[in-house]
Design a protein around this motif. Structure first.
Motif, PDB file in Angstrom:
ATOM      1  N   TYR A 129       0.778  -1.112  -0.140  1.00 15.97           N
ATOM      2  CA  TYR A 129      -0.031   0.110   0.030  1.00 15.97           C
ATOM      3  C   TYR A 129       0.940   1.222  -0.034  1.00 15.97           C
ATOM      4  CZ  TYR A 129      -3.808  -3.182   1.330  1.00 15.97           C
ATOM      5  OH  TYR A 129      -4.669  -4.315   1.692  1.00 15.97           O
ATOM      6  N   THR A 130       0.490   2.225  -0.664  1.00 13.65           N
ATOM      7  CA  THR A 130       0.862   3.524  -0.800  1.00 13.65           C
ATOM      8  C   THR A 130      -0.154   4.654  -0.717  1.00 13.65           C
ATOM      9  OG1 THR A 130       0.946   3.730  -3.191  1.00 13.65           O
ATOM     10  CG2 THR A 130       3.036   2.901  -2.329  1.00 13.65           C
ATOM     11  N   LYS A 131       0.088   5.983  -0.873  1.00 16.44           N
ATOM     12  CA  LYS A 131      -1.073   6.861  -0.589  1.00 16.44           C
ATOM     13  C   LYS A 131      -2.276   6.827  -1.986  1.00 16.44           C
ATOM     14  CE  LYS A 131       0.736  10.749   2.298  1.00 16.44           C
ATOM     15  NZ  LYS A 131       0.817  11.966   2.293  1.00 16.44           N
ATOM     16  N   SER A 132      -1.448   6.477  -3.189  1.00 16.73           N
ATOM     17  CA  SER A 132      -2.436   6.211  -4.321  1.00 16.73           C
ATOM     18  C   SER A 132      -3.073   4.970  -4.468  1.00 16.73           C
ATOM     19  CB  SER A 132      -1.814   6.748  -5.634  1.00 16.73           C
ATOM     20  OG  SER A 132      -0.589   6.081  -5.860  1.00 16.73           O
ATOM     21  N   THR A 133      -2.385   3.932  -3.701  1.00 18.83           N
ATOM     22  CA  THR A 133      -2.885   2.622  -3.928  1.00 18.83           C
ATOM     23  C   THR A 133      -3.570   1.892  -2.808  1.00 18.83           C
ATOM     24  OG1 THR A 133      -0.829   1.777  -3.657  1.00 18.83           O
ATOM     25  CG2 THR A 133      -1.328   2.216  -5.920  1.00 18.83           C
ATOM     26  N   LEU A 134      -4.232   2.829  -1.931  1.00 21.98           N
ATOM     27  CA  LEU A 134      -4.708   2.159  -0.666  1.00 21.98           C
ATOM     28  C   LEU A 134      -6.163   1.692  -0.947  1.00 21.98           C
ATOM     29  CD1 LEU A 134      -3.742   2.202   2.370  1.00 21.98           C
ATOM     30  CD2 LEU A 134      -5.277   4.225   2.485  1.00 21.98           C
ATOM     31  N   ILE A 135      -6.025   0.747  -1.695  1.00 22.59           N
ATOM     32  CA  ILE A 135      -7.177  -0.577  -1.836  1.00 22.59           C
ATOM     33  C   ILE A 135      -6.825  -1.844  -1.696  1.00 22.59           C
ATOM     34  CG2 ILE A 135      -8.038   1.192  -3.593  1.00 22.59           C
ATOM     35  CD1 ILE A 135      -6.795  -0.646  -5.676  1.00 22.59           C
ATOM     36  N   GLY A 136      -8.045  -2.585  -1.496  1.00 24.97           N
ATOM     37  CA  GLY A 136      -7.665  -3.957  -1.164  1.00 24.97           C
ATOM     38  C   GLY A 136      -8.620  -4.593  -0.212  1.00 24.97           C
TER      39      GLY A 136
END
Length: 242
Positions: A129-136
């Motif tokens: 996870y990073t700030k732009s990919t906080l999905i899942g």
């Protein structure tokens, strides 16, 4: 700390901490191998009903999450309950850290019934996870399923919903490159909604066109090519430093 073993660990089959002369546990060896692959991430390692941090990751977690950190065998360690994983992941990401979630690939029941019941649980990275990919699956959840111990506000407002921006450029000829003129391509993605924005344009040495697009999109992360023109690099550094 991680730095201490990185200076002494040269082979993957070494199980002796040369600094302290003590034996690494199987779990510690497993963590060392995973950390070699994801050196720039804070790793949350699933251990039963909790997630553990080790070494410098534990010290970061203790500082940012206000949790207890202590020495355990060869590493500092800290832990969080598994049901609050997504809360703490969001907090760490909001602070600017890249966070990796490492899960057990076997259940205790299946392992107990198998032939390898005395061996270490197999684990692998399942999310980064990073700030732009906080999905899942650990992050996107139904609010009405939260238990009373979780504050909805601390989960939903820590990280903004925003763009991951990729920039590439191409100086078509040597004369243009010397002048600073260049052809630029951009693509912006918002993973949570699936929105995609792309554009290509010719820009002058002042990079006014690139600046206007970056400021309008307000990305939380920017992906850059291995080589970038001096003018573009100067602009990006100026924007990100703000």
């Amino acid at each position: 700390s991680l730095k201490s073993y990185e200076n002494t660990q040269n082979t993957s089959d070494t199980n002796l901490n040369k600094r302290t002369k003590s034996i690494y546990t199987p779990l510690e060896l497993q963590f060392i191998e995973m950390k070699k692959q994801y050196k720039d991430a804070v790793l949350c390692v699933e251990c039963g009903y909790k997630y553990r941090f080790f070494g410098e990751d534990a010290e970061i977690a203790a500082k940012e999450l206000n949790i207890y950190c202590h020495q355990d065998h060869n590493f500092m360690t800290a832990s969080i309950p598994s049901h609050r994983l997504f809360v703490h992941v969001r907090r760490l990401v909001a602070k600017g850290y890249k966070v990796g979630v490492i899960k057990q690939m076997e259940t205790a029941a299946l392992k107990a019934a198998g032939e390898n019941k005395s061996s270490l649980f197999s684990r692998k990275l399942t999310a980064l996870y990073t700030k732009s990919t906080l999905i899942g699956e650990d992050i996107l959840f139904k609010i009405n399923l939260l238990d009373d111990s979780v504050d909805v506000e601390e989960v939903t407002t820590d990280v903004p919903d925003n763009y991951l921006l990729c920039i590439c450029e191409n100086g078509e000829n040597l004369k243009d490159r010397k002048k600073g003129d260049i052809l630029i391509g951009i693509m912006a993605i918002q993973p949570t909604t699936g929105e995609v924005i792309f554009d290509s344009f010719r820009d002058c040495a002042s990079r006014l066109e690139l600046e206007s697009r970056v400021l309008r999109l307000q990305p939380v992360e920017i992906l850059l090519p291995s080589s970038l023109s001096d003018q573009s690099e100067k602009l990006i550094n100026s924007i990100t430093s703000m």
